[in-house]
Write a protein that holds these residues in place. Structure first.
Motif, PDB file in Angstrom:
ATOM      1  N   LEU A 260      13.033  -7.736  41.524  1.00 14.35           N
ATOM      2  CA  LEU A 260      12.369  -8.562  42.212  1.00 14.35           C
ATOM      3  C   LEU A 260      11.648  -9.688  41.531  1.00 14.35           C
ATOM      4  N   ALA A 261      10.949  -9.070  40.144  1.00  5.60           N
ATOM      5  CA  ALA A 261      10.131  -9.977  39.775  1.00  5.60           C
ATOM      6  C   ALA A 261      11.329 -11.022  38.788  1.00  5.60           C
ATOM      7  N   SER A 262      12.189 -10.547  38.386  1.00 11.04           N
ATOM      8  CA  SER A 262      13.127 -11.506  37.736  1.00 11.04           C
ATOM      9  C   SER A 262      13.667 -12.650  38.633  1.00 11.04           C
ATOM     10  N   ILE A 263      14.153 -12.445  40.019  1.00 16.17           N
ATOM     11  CA  ILE A 263      14.311 -13.351  41.106  1.00 16.17           C
ATOM     12  C   ILE A 263      13.262 -14.137  41.184  1.00 16.17           C
ATOM     13  N   GLY A 264      11.972 -13.608  41.430  1.00 26.13           N
ATOM     14  CA  GLY A 264      10.846 -14.592  41.706  1.00 26.13           C
ATOM     15  C   GLY A 264      10.371 -15.443  40.410  1.00 26.13           C
ATOM     16  N   ALA A 265      10.764 -15.056  39.206  1.00 26.64           N
ATOM     17  CA  ALA A 265      10.300 -15.746  37.947  1.00 26.64           C
ATOM     18  C   ALA A 265      11.423 -16.930  37.808  1.00 26.64           C
ATOM     19  N   ALA A 266      12.380 -17.012  38.480  1.00 23.58           N
ATOM     20  CA  ALA A 266      13.486 -17.955  38.507  1.00 23.58           C
ATOM     21  C   ALA A 266      13.121 -19.212  39.132  1.00 23.58           C
ATOM     22  N   SER A 267      12.417 -18.980  40.423  1.00 20.71           N
ATOM     23  CA  SER A 267      11.990 -20.272  41.172  1.00 20.71           C
ATOM     24  C   SER A 267      10.741 -19.859  42.028  1.00 20.71           C
ATOM     25  N   GLU A 268       9.990 -20.811  42.187  1.00 21.63           N
ATOM     26  CA  GLU A 268       8.992 -21.034  43.074  1.00 21.63           C
ATOM     27  C   GLU A 268       9.282 -20.598  44.664  1.00 21.63           C
ATOM     28  N   VAL A 269      10.614 -21.116  44.907  1.00 22.55           N
ATOM     29  CA  VAL A 269      11.017 -20.949  46.381  1.00 22.55           C
ATOM     30  C   VAL A 269      11.180 -19.198  46.476  1.00 22.55           C
ATOM     31  N   HIS A 270      11.777 -18.697  45.403  1.00 18.23           N
ATOM     32  CA  HIS A 270      12.000 -17.330  45.644  1.00 18.23           C
ATOM     33  C   HIS A 270      10.580 -16.694  45.484  1.00 18.23           C
ATOM     34  N   GLN A 271       9.858 -16.797  44.733  1.00 19.54           N
ATOM     35  CA  GLN A 271       8.215 -16.543  44.815  1.00 19.54           C
ATOM     36  C   GLN A 271       8.032 -16.397  46.139  1.00 19.54           C
ATOM     37  N   GLY A 272       7.992 -17.392  46.910  1.00 23.05           N
ATOM     38  CA  GLY A 272       7.557 -17.811  48.213  1.00 23.05           C
ATOM     39  C   GLY A 272       8.242 -16.670  49.228  1.00 23.05           C
ATOM     40  N   THR A 273       9.643 -16.561  48.928  1.00 21.68           N
ATOM     41  CA  THR A 273      10.203 -15.560  49.760  1.00 21.68           C
ATOM     42  C   THR A 273       9.945 -14.298  49.648  1.00 21.68           C
ATOM     43  N   ILE A 274       9.705 -13.833  48.424  1.00 17.20           N
ATOM     44  CA  ILE A 274       9.181 -12.459  48.051  1.00 17.20           C
ATOM     45  C   ILE A 274       7.807 -12.340  48.733  1.00 17.20           C
ATOM     46  N   GLY A 275       7.049 -13.370  48.600  1.00 19.80           N
ATOM     47  CA  GLY A 275       5.493 -13.066  49.079  1.00 19.80           C
ATOM     48  C   GLY A 275       5.565 -13.139  50.678  1.00 19.80           C
ATOM     49  N   THR A 276       6.417 -13.845  51.496  1.00 16.33           N
ATOM     50  CA  THR A 276       6.275 -13.660  52.886  1.00 16.33           C
ATOM     51  C   THR A 276       7.294 -12.581  53.514  1.00 16.33           C
ATOM     52  N   THR A 277       7.886 -12.116  52.596  1.00 16.72           N
ATOM     53  CA  THR A 277       8.825 -10.889  53.138  1.00 16.72           C
ATOM     54  C   THR A 277       8.017  -9.761  53.575  1.00 16.72           C
ATOM     55  N   PRO A 278       7.934  -9.530  54.974  1.00 17.92           N
ATOM     56  CA  PRO A 278       6.911  -8.469  55.468  1.00 17.92           C
ATOM     57  C   PRO A 278       6.719  -7.300  54.531  1.00 17.92           C
ATOM     58  N   GLY A 279       5.617  -7.000  54.404  1.00 20.46           N
ATOM     59  CA  GLY A 279       5.407  -5.475  53.590  1.00 20.46           C
ATOM     60  C   GLY A 279       5.502  -5.490  52.251  1.00 20.46           C
ATOM     61  N   CYS A 280       6.097  -6.461  51.616  1.00 20.02           N
ATOM     62  CA  CYS A 280       6.464  -6.375  50.153  1.00 20.02           C
ATOM     63  C   CYS A 280       5.295  -6.598  49.240  1.00 20.02           C
ATOM     64  N   ILE A 281       4.404  -7.260  49.262  1.00 18.02           N
ATOM     65  CA  ILE A 281       3.342  -7.184  48.388  1.00 18.02           C
ATOM     66  C   ILE A 281       2.355  -5.900  48.582  1.00 18.02           C
ATOM     67  N   GLN A 282       2.461  -5.785  49.996  1.00 14.06           N
ATOM     68  CA  GLN A 282       1.481  -4.466  50.353  1.00 14.06           C
ATOM     69  C   GLN A 282       2.276  -3.204  49.989  1.00 14.06           C
ATOM     70  N   ALA A 283       3.606  -3.136  49.680  1.00 13.98           N
ATOM     71  CA  ALA A 283       4.426  -2.133  49.404  1.00 13.98           C
ATOM     72  C   ALA A 283       4.164  -1.885  47.694  1.00 13.98           C
ATOM     73  N   LEU A 284       4.139  -3.237  47.044  1.00 10.63           N
ATOM     74  CA  LEU A 284       3.930  -3.094  45.600  1.00 10.63           C
ATOM     75  C   LEU A 284       2.406  -2.563  45.391  1.00 10.63           C
TER      76      LEU A 284
END
Length: 840
Positions: A260-284
């Motif tokens: 997940l971190a690798s995908i997020g680090a590649a693009s701000e768009v992917h960072q945003g997708t990760i952050g808005t995926t329900p429950g992702c950051i809460q699970a982390l």
């Protein structure tokens, strides 16, 4: 006799080959050539070479090959040398044949063909051998990786992973791919073979080990943006998040988080997708509660940092979900790698985000970071810790000043004396901040040999460091109200700083460096005729160079060139004449800035036109001075920016001791009242600059009476005025008038006024012993030293019998209240009064 077979169908030569009797083999073959290819009479019909292979006896194999045995021989199962080696996992024998590189025995091709077999057993065996043959070391990848790629191995491995073969065979193929995938060409071939969607699909496997290996491959592939984009399109992010929410195996979670971190680090768009995926950051964040091993803690820490890096929304969500609490706790760990990862993550969560900077400081990050900075002399630790602390200070000068004070002048000078470019920059920036304002550390920095260290950095090949150093030297030489610091000016000269600054004004291609150097030269020579002569004695120095920059394309360069000219001309009529003789300035150069929407541009330019008004030929002196003064006072009244207010007050302080008529002009347009209002703010820089300006204005009789009246109504103003002007000028007549008021009697100071002496950093707390304490107060061993005082649990409170650490903490943050400082508003026309008040 030699061809006779026993009851198992073996002749003497077969037994000799299987058992490694090399001399017997040689004797049998010498006696009869047909012994070399004699097949067994059993169901396998094996030659002596195949039997030697099957037994794993390398000496027999070498002997038979040397005697000329056919390496293409097959048994009845269609298994030859390579296939038998694979089934027996005879890596040493395979390596022997790879080294021989026989045209009749393409080892890599046969291994890859065996890997693509429909048989689970054969595919698994080939995968194990390929895994062993490509296993890397601490020195890097195994050289065999290129041979696998050359023989078309990546599409074959990808096909196995995509296929319907059993999990055990896939697992071996995965291991081989993991050995190869650091190479970009391998990533490319995985992508072109359709491997990325397959890896994403396998995240849904019921086999956790397959999920783990898929995540590991995705982690590596997605280091390149194009492949991260493909992974995102193949639904890798929701699939990874699903695993994150449902699996508890730490080894699986580690790889999933890194992917997940690798995908997020590649693009701000992917960072945003990760952050808005329900429950992702809460699970982390939630996994910190159950973390029992360091590898998972490391993954969680690094993952939060990469997902939050320079992404405001993600930073806010992570911090609001109490992610910062856990990361701050980890700064107190003894494990250095994890400790530094936590420091990095604090920097990433705080970067360019005032909201998270405030919250992280409120959570208690400063004390453990400062403790780490003070205790460690290792450069990498200092780099990371200083980076985190400076990120927490943000862009607000008051916070930067607090942070620089906490680090300490001596530590900052050590930074600029180190070999680290990052420390050079942070040290120069922090020293520059400490050199500003009425309560500056100019003398302390000069006494600690800071100027010599800064001048040495002027030779840096990094432009951002050179710019920072140039500005720091400027701030060290001139204080609020353009009061020169003579000792520091001479220190710059004695360190050969003048020579370097003139060179930087002339030679760099970057115009910003040129104009900043010119501006600093003006400050180094301000009120110092000896240094001014030294500058003019340098054949490369000329005002023409600065005047040319007045017409640069970059507006910042044009503005700063005006500032440089104004500094050289400040209270120096001879330099004004020289500037005029070498071309002079025109009012139209200043007009775009005077009309700019940018308050900083307007204020800086307004000061310049007042100072240079005598040598601006296309505008009357009184008119240009009046326009400049009006703009400055307008900003005192209207601006909501503390930076602008401090600059405007500083400009009043500078101009209040230039030429007759200027102080009266400020007084005539209510500058005193606006400055007194600014004295009631909580911003130290604004308060201090306003106090210095009032001190200089107090020499004007009308201003003296106005200030006295305001101080009599509110004695706090006098307290603040005396506090900030102890190193600046204030009228003796004003002090006498105040003493009279004191004898007559004064009202008490109202409660709630801003504190002056001993202002405390709101983000540092003390425990009962007086030591700095974080919200998660940590002892030396990583356990709480004061459990009663902390609202959270600590590292060490959940220590397991096996020594593993369980971390728990708060699940949510409490609400906090922020305040806004009010500013007077209202607009008045002052142009007529100004024109009459300025002395032509």
């Amino acid at each position: 006799m030699m061809n006779e077979l026993d009851e198992d169908g073996w002749a003497h030569v077969h037994h000799a080959a299987a058992r490694g009797f090399v001399k017997s083999i040689e004797r049998f073959v010498k006696a009869s050539d047909d012994q070399l290819e004699l097949e067994t009479g059993d169901e396998y019909r094996s030659t002596p070479l195949l039997l030697a292979i099957n037994s794993g006896n390398l000496e027999s194999v070498k002997c038979l090959v040397d005697l000329g045995a056919k390496v293409t021989a097959l048994n009845t199962q269609n298994h030859g040398i390579v296939e038998l080696c694979a089934l027996k996992r005879l890596i040493t024998v395979l390596e022997y044949f790879i080294e021989l590189d026989l045209p009749t025995l393409p080892v890599w091709k046969k291994l890859l063909d065996f890997l693509s077999s429909d048989s689970d057993e054969e595919a698994e065996a080939a995968g194990k051998c390929l895994r062993d043959l490509t296993q890397g070391s601490s020195e890097g990848m195994n050289p065999n990786w290129e041979l696998v790629v050359k023989h078309g191995g990546i599409p074959v491995i990808t096909k196995v992973i995509k296929g319907n073969i059993g999990d055990e065979a896939k697992i071996q193929a995965f291991h081989c791919l993991i050995n190869l995938i650091p190479a970009d060409i391998v990533k490319d071939q995985v992508s072109s073979s359709g491997g990325i969607p397959a890896l994403s699909r396998l995240l849904k496997s019921s086999n956790n080990y397959v999920v783990q290996l898929s995540a590991t491959c995705l982690k590596e592939v997605c280091r390149l943006k194009d492949y991260a984009d493909q992974a995102a399109q193949a639904s890798a992010i929701p699939n990874l998040v699903k695993v994150l929410q449902t699996v508890r195996d730490p080894e699986v979670l580690v790889e999933v988080i890194y992917a997940l971190a690798s995908i997020g680090a590649a693009s701000e768009v992917h960072q945003g997708t990760i952050g808005t995926t329900p429950g992702c950051i809460q699970a982390l964040v939630g996994h910190f509660e159950e973390a029992k091993d360091l590898s998972l803690l490391m993954a969680l820490t690094v993952g939060l940092g990469k997902i939050g890096y320079n992404h405001v929304n993600n930073q806010n969500v992570i911090v609001n979900e109490s992610g910062a609490v856990y990361v701050i706790t980890l700064v107190g760990m003894k494990e250095r790698e994890l400790q530094l990862a936590a420091v990095d993550t604090i920097e990433y969560l705080a970067g360019n985000n005032p909201n998270t900077q405030r919250i992280i400081k409120e959570e208690g990050a400063l004390s453990p970071l400062l403790n780490l900075l003070k205790k460690s002399r290792t450069q990498i630790v200092q780099e990371k810790t200083a980076g985190a602390l400076w990120a927490l200070s943000g862009d607000y000068i008051e916070e930067q000043r607090r942070m620089a004070i906490l680090m300490g002048v001596q530590t900052l000078i050590e930074f600029i004396s180190s070999t680290s470019e990052k420390l050079h920059f942070i040290g120069a920036e922090a020293l520059g901040v400490l050199a500003q304002g009425p309560l500056n550390k100019q003398t302390d920095i000069g006494a600690a040999n800071g100027i010599h260290s800064l001048v040495r950095l002027l030779r840096s090949d990094k432009e951002y460091i050179v710019l920072s150093v140039i500005r720091a030297l400027r701030y060290l030489c001139v204080s609020v109200g353009y009061v020169p610091h003579l000792q520091n000016q001479y220190a710059v000269s004695q360190s050969r700083g003048i020579k370097f600054l003139v060179a930087l004004m002339v030679h760099p291609k970057n115009e910003l460096i040129q104009v900043e150097a010119a501006n600093t030269l003006g400050c180094v020579s301000l009120g110092n005729e000896e240094i001014l002569k030294e500058i003019h004695s340098n054949i490369d120095f000329s005002y023409v160079r600065i005047l040319k920059m007045m017409y640069a394309q970059d507006p910042s360069v044009r503005l700063l060139s005006g500032a440089a000219l104004a500094t050289f001309a400040y209270n120096n009529t001879q330099q004004q004449r020289e500037i005029a003789d070498q071309g002079g300035v025109r009012f139209h150069c200043f007009e775009p800035f005077l009309q700019s929407e940018d308050e900083f541009f307007r204020c800086s330019c307004a000061f310049q036109v007042v100072v240079l008004s005598r040598i601006i030929p296309d505008e009357e002196q009184a008119m240009s001075s009046a326009k400049g003064i009006k703009l400055i006072v307008d900003l005192l009244q209207e601006s909501k920016s503390e930076t602008t207010l401090a600059l405007a007050a500083d400009c009043v302080a500078r101009l209040a001791h230039t030429r007759a008529g200027v102080p009266a002009a400020f007084v005539s347009v209510e500058a005193v009242n606006y400055l007194c209002d600014m004295m009631l703010t909580n911003a130290e820089m604004v308060q201090g600059c306003a106090a210095v300006a009032l001190g200089y204005l107090s020499y004007n009789h009308k201003a003296e009476r106005q200030i006295l009246n305001r101080c009599r109504q509110d004695p706090y103003l006098m307290k603040a005025l005396l506090y900030y002007t102890k190193n600046n000028k204030i009228s003796p007549a004003f002090i006498e008038g105040w003493q009279h008021y004191k004898r007559v009697g004064l009202p008490p100071i109202e409660e709630g006024r801003p504190s002056l002496v001993g202002r405390k950093n709101p983000y540092l707390m003390k425990d009962q012993s007086g030591r700095p304490m974080t919200i998660l107060s940590m002892g030396e061993g990583g356990t709480s030293t004061n459990l009663q005082s902390s609202p959270s649990n600590f590292i060490g409170s959940g220590q397991q019998d096996d020594g593993r650490t369980n971390i728990t903490g708060r699940s949510s943050r409490s609400s906090r209240v922020s305040f806004n400082t009010g500013h007077p508003s209202g607009l008045r026309s002052r142009h007529s009064a100004l024109s009459n008040a300025v002395d032509v």
